[in-house]
Scaffold this motif. Structure first.
Motif, short mmCIF file in Angstrom:
data_model
loop_
_atom_site.label_atom_id
_atom_site.label_comp_id
_atom_site.label_asym_id
_atom_site.label_seq_id
_atom_site.Cartn_x
_atom_site.Cartn_y
_atom_site.Cartn_z
N PRO A 1 0.81 -1.23 0.00
CA PRO A 1 0.00 0.00 0.00
C PRO A 1 0.84 1.27 0.00
N ASN A 2 2.13 1.16 0.31
CA ASN A 2 2.99 2.35 0.29
C ASN A 2 3.22 2.88 -1.12
N LEU A 3 2.82 2.09 -2.13
CA LEU A 3 2.93 2.58 -3.51
C LEU A 3 1.94 3.71 -3.78
N ALA A 4 0.93 3.83 -2.96
CA ALA A 4 -0.11 4.85 -3.17
C ALA A 4 0.41 6.23 -2.77
N THR A 5 0.43 7.15 -3.73
CA THR A 5 0.79 8.54 -3.44
C THR A 5 -0.44 9.43 -3.33
N VAL A 6 -1.61 8.88 -3.72
CA VAL A 6 -2.89 9.56 -3.59
C VAL A 6 -3.90 8.57 -3.03
N GLN A 7 -5.00 9.08 -2.51
CA GLN A 7 -6.06 8.24 -1.96
C GLN A 7 -5.51 7.23 -0.94
N LYS A 8 -4.56 7.69 -0.15
CA LYS A 8 -3.92 6.80 0.82
C LYS A 8 -4.90 6.28 1.85
N ALA A 9 -5.81 7.12 2.32
CA ALA A 9 -6.76 6.70 3.35
C ALA A 9 -7.66 5.59 2.82
N LYS A 10 -8.10 5.71 1.58
CA LYS A 10 -8.97 4.70 1.00
C LYS A 10 -8.22 3.39 0.80
N VAL A 11 -6.97 3.49 0.36
CA VAL A 11 -6.17 2.28 0.17
C VAL A 11 -5.97 1.57 1.50
N ASN A 12 -5.63 2.32 2.55
CA ASN A 12 -5.41 1.72 3.86
C ASN A 12 -6.68 1.10 4.43
N LYS A 13 -7.81 1.70 4.11
CA LYS A 13 -9.08 1.15 4.57
C LYS A 13 -9.34 -0.21 3.92
N VAL A 14 -9.00 -0.32 2.63
CA VAL A 14 -9.14 -1.61 1.95
C VAL A 14 -8.21 -2.64 2.60
N ILE A 15 -7.01 -2.23 2.91
CA ILE A 15 -6.04 -3.14 3.53
C ILE A 15 -6.58 -3.65 4.86
N GLU A 16 -7.19 -2.77 5.64
CA GLU A 16 -7.74 -3.16 6.94
C GLU A 16 -8.91 -4.12 6.82
N GLU A 17 -9.69 -4.00 5.75
CA GLU A 17 -10.93 -4.75 5.63
C GLU A 17 -10.78 -6.05 4.86
N THR A 18 -9.61 -6.32 4.28
CA THR A 18 -9.44 -7.50 3.44
C THR A 18 -8.26 -8.35 3.91
N THR A 19 -8.21 -9.57 3.41
CA THR A 19 -7.15 -10.50 3.83
C THR A 19 -6.37 -11.11 2.66
N GLU A 20 -6.98 -11.14 1.47
CA GLU A 20 -6.33 -11.80 0.33
C GLU A 20 -5.22 -10.91 -0.24
N ARG A 21 -4.03 -11.52 -0.46
CA ARG A 21 -2.89 -10.79 -1.01
C ARG A 21 -2.22 -11.65 -2.09
N PRO A 22 -2.86 -11.82 -3.22
CA PRO A 22 -2.28 -12.67 -4.28
C PRO A 22 -0.98 -12.09 -4.80
N GLU A 23 0.02 -12.95 -5.00
CA GLU A 23 1.32 -12.52 -5.50
C GLU A 23 1.66 -13.12 -6.86
N ASN A 24 1.23 -14.35 -7.10
CA ASN A 24 1.46 -15.01 -8.38
C ASN A 24 0.18 -14.93 -9.21
N ILE A 25 0.24 -14.25 -10.34
CA ILE A 25 -0.95 -13.91 -11.13
C ILE A 25 -0.99 -14.75 -12.41
#
Length: 369
Positions: free
Chosen positions: A96-120
């Motif tokens: 989430p540190n990649l976000a330079t805008v809408q940081k609060a919204k991004v952090n809220k998504v991080i708090e509310e979710t658990t899935e973190r797919p890495e291999n696409i």
């Protein structure tokens, strides 16, 4: 990868997947600046509703059926041609540190979710040419359409990369076959993009608030379907190079009529079928007085149209149609079982109205005489 395959499936780690800085959906101003991966993510956050997509992936994981379409790069990574929004979402979920805008919204998504797919899941194509054939159908005529200017950029890229050695007519035919569209539609888009590039190069003729994000490209494509507008701008579809004799002065007028706003925040033309049809009528060679009235004297489009005599034809057609329908009613009367109650009133009103029209016409003849 086997040479006889057009693509192969593989799950690839997000660190090896790079966003496409030449994506046709990006504004030219951004593409020309050679944006970094971080700048591309910022644009996606501001423009592409990534928060909702992040939330969906963060809650449900990455659906295997939504493969990214990628091509290998010289440094061993992969450029994502199709799926930049999805890749941006996954990268933000993992960092989430990649976000330079809408940081609060991004952090809220991080708090509310658990899935973190890495291999696409990805479909790897050996070259841009192969992937463009697929994307051409999917985005131009398929189920996931781009805006028209984005389509035009894409088709122009196809033209330059695959058909640079043949003329516009054969290019249009080949691209139309490739994407499952009509040759004349493809040609209008390609020539329209040439026209657009001239407008863009002229800084949109310094029209306030007009740029590549506010320009309605469909105005060009729709205008080029009308012969007199086409001739006014200087486009000849029969020529080997349709825009070779383009009139920049008339193109500037056309652009200002459609995009320059007055003090009441209104343009002289609206780019709908009705206004374009009226403009096409005014621009006919035999109606030069109507063009002068509109262009030089400031007449409204409707008032200038009156000088073309088109109302004379419409009026005559209305009268002829009314007479035709009355003749049909007369022939049918003996077959009608139930005469409706208001027939006498309607016939009386028709008689009154026809008398009024005749009297007005007579007064106009006497006045002009």
């Amino acid at each position: 990868m086997e040479e006889n395959k057009k693509y192969e499936f593989e799950e690839i780690h997000i660190d090896k997947l790079k966003l496409d800085d030449e994506n046709p959906r990006l504004p030219k101003s951004l593409r020309d600046s050679k944006p970094s991966q971080e700048e591309l993510i910022e644009f996606m956050l501001l423009d592409a509703s990534l928060i909702e997509l992040m939330l969906a992936i963060g809650e449900n994981g990455y659906f295997p059926g939504e493969q990214l379409l990628v091509t290998p790069t010289e440094d061993g990574n992969y450029k994502v041609i199709e799926g930049n929004r999805r890749l941006s979402s996954v990268k933000l979920l993992n960092n989430p540190n990649l976000a330079t805008v809408q940081k609060a919204k991004v952090n809220k998504v991080i708090e509310e979710t658990t899935e973190r797919p890495e291999n696409i899941p990805c479909l790897i194509f050996p070259s841009d040419a192969e992937i463009h054939r697929y994307l051409g159908f999917r985005h131009i005529t398929g189920i996931k359409e781009w805006r028209l200017l984005e389509k035009a950029r894409y088709l122009n890229n196809l033209r330059e990369s695959l058909f640079s050695t043949i003329d516009i007519h054969n290019t249009s035919r080949e691209i139309a076959k490739m994407i499952g569209s009509r040759m004349d539609y493809v040609r209008r888009i390609l020539v329209g993009y040439e026209v657009y590039k001239i407008i863009e190069d002229e800084k949109f003729f310094q029209i306030r608030d007009l740029n590549d994000t506010t320009f309605y490209f469909n105005y060009i494509v729709d205008s080029l379907s009308r012969a007199h507008i086409r001739a006014f701008i200087g486009i000849n579809f029969q020529a080997e190079k349709p825009s070779e004799n383009l009139s920049e002065n008339n193109l500037k007028k056309w652009t200002k009529w459609l995009y320059e706003k007055n003090d009441q925040n209104k343009t002289r033309l609206i780019g709908n079928s009705s206004d374009l049809n009226d403009l096409n009528s005014i621009l006919a060679p035999e109606h030069n007085d109507a063009l002068i009235a509109f262009d030089e004297k400031g007449y409204s489009l409707e008032r200038a149209k009156e000088l073309t005599g088109v109302q004379d034809i419409v009026f005559r057609d209305f009268i002829a149609n009314a007479h035709n329908y009355l003749e049909k009613a007369d022939a049918m009367i003996l077959k009608v079982k139930n005469i409706y109650p208001d027939l006498d009133t309607d016939l009386r009103n028709i008689k009154i109205l026809s008398t009024k029209i005749g009297s007005t016409a007579k007064e106009m003849e006497d006045y002009e005489g």
